[in-house]
Design a protein around this motif. Sequence first.
Motif, PDB file in Angstrom:
ATOM      1  N   ILE A  46     -70.426  64.459  18.659  1.00  0.00           N
ATOM      2  CA  ILE A  46     -71.057  63.162  18.383  1.00  0.00           C
ATOM      3  C   ILE A  46     -71.214  62.938  16.874  1.00  0.00           C
ATOM      4  CG2 ILE A  46     -73.221  61.864  18.659  1.00  0.00           C
ATOM      5  CD1 ILE A  46     -73.443  63.111  21.442  1.00  0.00           C
ATOM      6  N   TRP A  47     -71.321  64.026  16.130  1.00  0.00           N
ATOM      7  CA  TRP A  47     -71.545  63.963  14.689  1.00  0.00           C
ATOM      8  C   TRP A  47     -70.487  63.109  13.991  1.00  0.00           C
ATOM      9  CZ3 TRP A  47     -75.170  65.051  11.214  1.00  0.00           C
ATOM     10  CH2 TRP A  47     -74.803  65.142   9.878  1.00  0.00           C
ATOM     11  N   LYS A  48     -70.926  62.308  13.023  1.00  0.00           N
ATOM     12  CA  LYS A  48     -70.014  61.502  12.216  1.00  0.00           C
ATOM     13  C   LYS A  48     -70.232  61.853  10.747  1.00  0.00           C
ATOM     14  CE  LYS A  48     -69.940  57.498  15.335  1.00  0.00           C
ATOM     15  NZ  LYS A  48     -70.325  58.295  16.460  1.00  0.00           N
ATOM     16  N   PRO A  49     -69.158  61.959   9.962  1.00  0.00           N
ATOM     17  CA  PRO A  49     -69.298  62.301   8.548  1.00  0.00           C
ATOM     18  C   PRO A  49     -70.188  61.334   7.752  1.00  0.00           C
ATOM     19  CG  PRO A  49     -67.021  62.533   9.222  1.00  0.00           C
ATOM     20  CD  PRO A  49     -67.746  61.900  10.370  1.00  0.00           C
ATOM     21  N   ALA A  50     -70.318  60.110   8.225  1.00  0.00           N
ATOM     22  CA  ALA A  50     -71.166  59.135   7.519  1.00  0.00           C
ATOM     23  C   ALA A  50     -72.660  59.431   7.711  1.00  0.00           C
ATOM     24  CB  ALA A  50     -70.856  57.724   8.000  1.00  0.00           C
ATOM     25  N   THR A  51     -73.003  60.270   8.687  1.00  0.00           N
ATOM     26  CA  THR A  51     -74.398  60.602   8.943  1.00  0.00           C
ATOM     27  C   THR A  51     -74.940  61.443   7.792  1.00  0.00           C
ATOM     28  OG1 THR A  51     -73.913  60.632  11.314  1.00  0.00           O
ATOM     29  CG2 THR A  51     -75.990  61.631  10.611  1.00  0.00           C
ATOM     30  N   LYS A  52     -76.108  61.085   7.324  1.00  0.00           N
ATOM     31  CA  LYS A  52     -76.742  61.823   6.227  1.00  0.00           C
ATOM     32  C   LYS A  52     -77.851  62.711   6.774  1.00  0.00           C
ATOM     33  CE  LYS A  52     -75.924  58.398   2.658  1.00  0.00           C
ATOM     34  NZ  LYS A  52     -76.526  57.461   1.728  1.00  0.00           N
ATOM     35  N   ILE A  53     -78.223  63.708   5.991  1.00  0.00           N
ATOM     36  CA  ILE A  53     -79.302  64.601   6.412  1.00  0.00           C
ATOM     37  C   ILE A  53     -80.610  63.817   6.580  1.00  0.00           C
ATOM     38  CG2 ILE A  53     -79.911  65.375   4.078  1.00  0.00           C
ATOM     39  CD1 ILE A  53     -79.938  67.516   7.314  1.00  0.00           C
ATOM     40  N   SER A  54     -80.792  62.767   5.804  1.00  0.00           N
ATOM     41  CA  SER A  54     -82.006  61.954   5.969  1.00  0.00           C
ATOM     42  C   SER A  54     -82.047  61.322   7.363  1.00  0.00           C
ATOM     43  CB  SER A  54     -82.102  60.879   4.884  1.00  0.00           C
ATOM     44  OG  SER A  54     -80.970  60.044   4.898  1.00  0.00           O
ATOM     45  N   ASP A  55     -80.889  60.900   7.879  1.00  0.00           N
ATOM     46  CA  ASP A  55     -80.829  60.339   9.237  1.00  0.00           C
ATOM     47  C   ASP A  55     -81.260  61.393  10.266  1.00  0.00           C
ATOM     48  OD1 ASP A  55     -79.668  57.953   8.190  1.00  0.00           O
ATOM     49  OD2 ASP A  55     -77.671  58.857   8.325  1.00  0.00           O
ATOM     50  N   VAL A  56     -80.802  62.627  10.045  1.00  0.00           N
ATOM     51  CA  VAL A  56     -81.125  63.720  10.968  1.00  0.00           C
ATOM     52  C   VAL A  56     -82.618  64.035  10.915  1.00  0.00           C
ATOM     53  CG1 VAL A  56     -80.699  66.148  11.518  1.00  0.00           C
ATOM     54  CG2 VAL A  56     -78.805  64.692  10.789  1.00  0.00           C
ATOM     55  N   LEU A  57     -83.177  64.082   9.723  1.00  0.00           N
ATOM     56  CA  LEU A  57     -84.600  64.393   9.583  1.00  0.00           C
ATOM     57  C   LEU A  57     -85.471  63.302  10.208  1.00  0.00           C
ATOM     58  CD1 LEU A  57     -84.434  65.819   5.962  1.00  0.00           C
ATOM     59  CD2 LEU A  57     -84.842  67.123   8.073  1.00  0.00           C
ATOM     60  N   ILE A  58     -85.072  62.061  10.051  1.00  0.00           N
ATOM     61  CA  ILE A  58     -85.798  60.957  10.699  1.00  0.00           C
ATOM     62  C   ILE A  58     -85.707  61.109  12.220  1.00  0.00           C
ATOM     63  CG2 ILE A  58     -85.735  58.457  11.131  1.00  0.00           C
ATOM     64  CD1 ILE A  58     -84.879  58.193   8.110  1.00  0.00           C
ATOM     65  N   ALA A  59     -84.528  61.468  12.717  1.00  0.00           N
ATOM     66  CA  ALA A  59     -84.346  61.664  14.163  1.00  0.00           C
ATOM     67  C   ALA A  59     -85.191  62.828  14.672  1.00  0.00           C
ATOM     68  CB  ALA A  59     -82.868  61.888  14.489  1.00  0.00           C
ATOM     69  N   LEU A  60     -85.319  63.882  13.876  1.00  0.00           N
ATOM     70  CA  LEU A  60     -86.162  65.018  14.285  1.00  0.00           C
ATOM     71  C   LEU A  60     -87.629  64.608  14.367  1.00  0.00           C
ATOM     72  CD1 LEU A  60     -84.790  68.166  12.444  1.00  0.00           C
ATOM     73  CD2 LEU A  60     -84.800  67.695  14.886  1.00  0.00           C
ATOM     74  N   ALA A  61     -88.102  63.866  13.380  1.00  0.00           N
ATOM     75  CA  ALA A  61     -89.480  63.380  13.418  1.00  0.00           C
ATOM     76  C   ALA A  61     -89.676  62.485  14.644  1.00  0.00           C
ATOM     77  CB  ALA A  61     -89.820  62.635  12.127  1.00  0.00           C
ATOM     78  N   GLN A  62     -88.670  61.674  14.943  1.00  0.00           N
ATOM     79  CA  GLN A  62     -88.728  60.799  16.114  1.00  0.00           C
ATOM     80  C   GLN A  62     -88.758  61.617  17.408  1.00  0.00           C
ATOM     81  OE1 GLN A  62     -89.272  57.592  15.943  1.00  0.00           O
ATOM     82  NE2 GLN A  62     -89.266  57.346  18.153  1.00  0.00           N
ATOM     83  N   LEU A  63     -88.035  62.727  17.422  1.00  0.00           N
ATOM     84  CA  LEU A  63     -88.013  63.596  18.601  1.00  0.00           C
ATOM     85  C   LEU A  63     -89.396  64.191  18.855  1.00  0.00           C
ATOM     86  CD1 LEU A  63     -85.880  64.606  20.682  1.00  0.00           C
ATOM     87  CD2 LEU A  63     -85.653  66.655  19.258  1.00  0.00           C
ATOM     88  N   LEU A  64     -90.160  64.421  17.782  1.00  0.00           N
ATOM     89  CA  LEU A  64     -91.537  64.897  17.964  1.00  0.00           C
ATOM     90  C   LEU A  64     -92.398  63.782  18.559  1.00  0.00           C
ATOM     91  CD1 LEU A  64     -92.262  66.997  14.750  1.00  0.00           C
ATOM     92  CD2 LEU A  64     -91.601  67.795  17.016  1.00  0.00           C
ATOM     93  N   ALA A  65     -92.154  62.562  18.121  1.00  0.00           N
ATOM     94  CA  ALA A  65     -92.923  61.430  18.646  1.00  0.00           C
ATOM     95  C   ALA A  65     -92.536  61.116  20.087  1.00  0.00           C
ATOM     96  CB  ALA A  65     -92.710  60.201  17.769  1.00  0.00           C
ATOM     97  N   GLU A  66     -91.232  61.274  20.394  1.00  0.00           N
ATOM     98  CA  GLU A  66     -90.724  60.923  21.721  1.00  0.00           C
ATOM     99  C   GLU A  66     -89.729  61.981  22.204  1.00  0.00           C
ATOM    100  OE1 GLU A  66     -89.025  57.000  21.605  1.00  0.00           O
ATOM    101  OE2 GLU A  66     -90.672  56.253  20.372  1.00  0.00           O
ATOM    102  N   PRO A  67     -90.233  63.035  22.865  1.00  0.00           N
ATOM    103  CA  PRO A  67     -89.310  64.038  23.421  1.00  0.00           C
ATOM    104  C   PRO A  67     -88.315  63.386  24.380  1.00  0.00           C
ATOM    105  CG  PRO A  67     -91.569  64.829  23.501  1.00  0.00           C
ATOM    106  CD  PRO A  67     -91.628  63.376  23.098  1.00  0.00           C
ATOM    107  N   ASN A  68     -87.154  64.020  24.522  1.00  0.00           N
ATOM    108  CA  ASN A  68     -86.121  63.501  25.414  1.00  0.00           C
ATOM    109  C   ASN A  68     -85.921  64.471  26.583  1.00  0.00           C
ATOM    110  OD1 ASN A  68     -83.931  62.427  26.678  1.00  0.00           O
ATOM    111  ND2 ASN A  68     -82.524  62.666  24.970  1.00  0.00           N
ATOM    112  N   PRO A  69     -86.703  64.318  27.663  1.00  0.00           N
ATOM    113  CA  PRO A  69     -86.594  65.246  28.785  1.00  0.00           C
ATOM    114  C   PRO A  69     -85.292  65.076  29.576  1.00  0.00           C
ATOM    115  CG  PRO A  69     -88.097  63.468  29.338  1.00  0.00           C
ATOM    116  CD  PRO A  69     -87.725  63.290  27.891  1.00  0.00           C
TER     117      PRO A  69
END
Length: 149
Positions: A94-117
């Motif tokens: 799924i990874w795309k070269p245009a994805t930045k580490i900041s996008d990943v870190l935001i997604a991780l923080a979001q995963l804490l707010a909303e787990p994906n069961p």
Amino acid sequence: MAATKRVAKEYADLTKAPLPNVSVGLDGDDLMNWKGVITGPTGSTYQGGLFRVAIKFPKDYPFKPPKITFRTKIYHPNVDSDGAICLALLKTDIWKPATKISDVLIALAQLLAEPNPDDPLVASIAEQYNQDREKFVKTAKEWVAKYAQ
């Protein structure tokens, strides 16, 4: 080396404009190894917790995703006991070269707010999240108090 140049730029960008609930730094003096802290989002089960992560960039970054692991124990359906993370954005197919580490870190923080069961790494925690949310929240908050301070 293209990976080093890209990582240096992303690091400089994050230093100039830090993300909410996220801080990063080099792990030692190796630009390809970072450490970070994600603060549990306000209003979430993980509120107030400080979750340490290790971020390792591969030599072929950004064509391959970084390897990110939680160093802080966390009771979460998408994080296992070794700190491995199940996050779609980090999957090689799924990874795309245009994805930045900041996008990943935001997604991780979001995963804490909303787990994906629905895409769990730990099925038993995902099942508890779906079947007995109250018990899940109680256990997760106990782990935050015990490990994420």
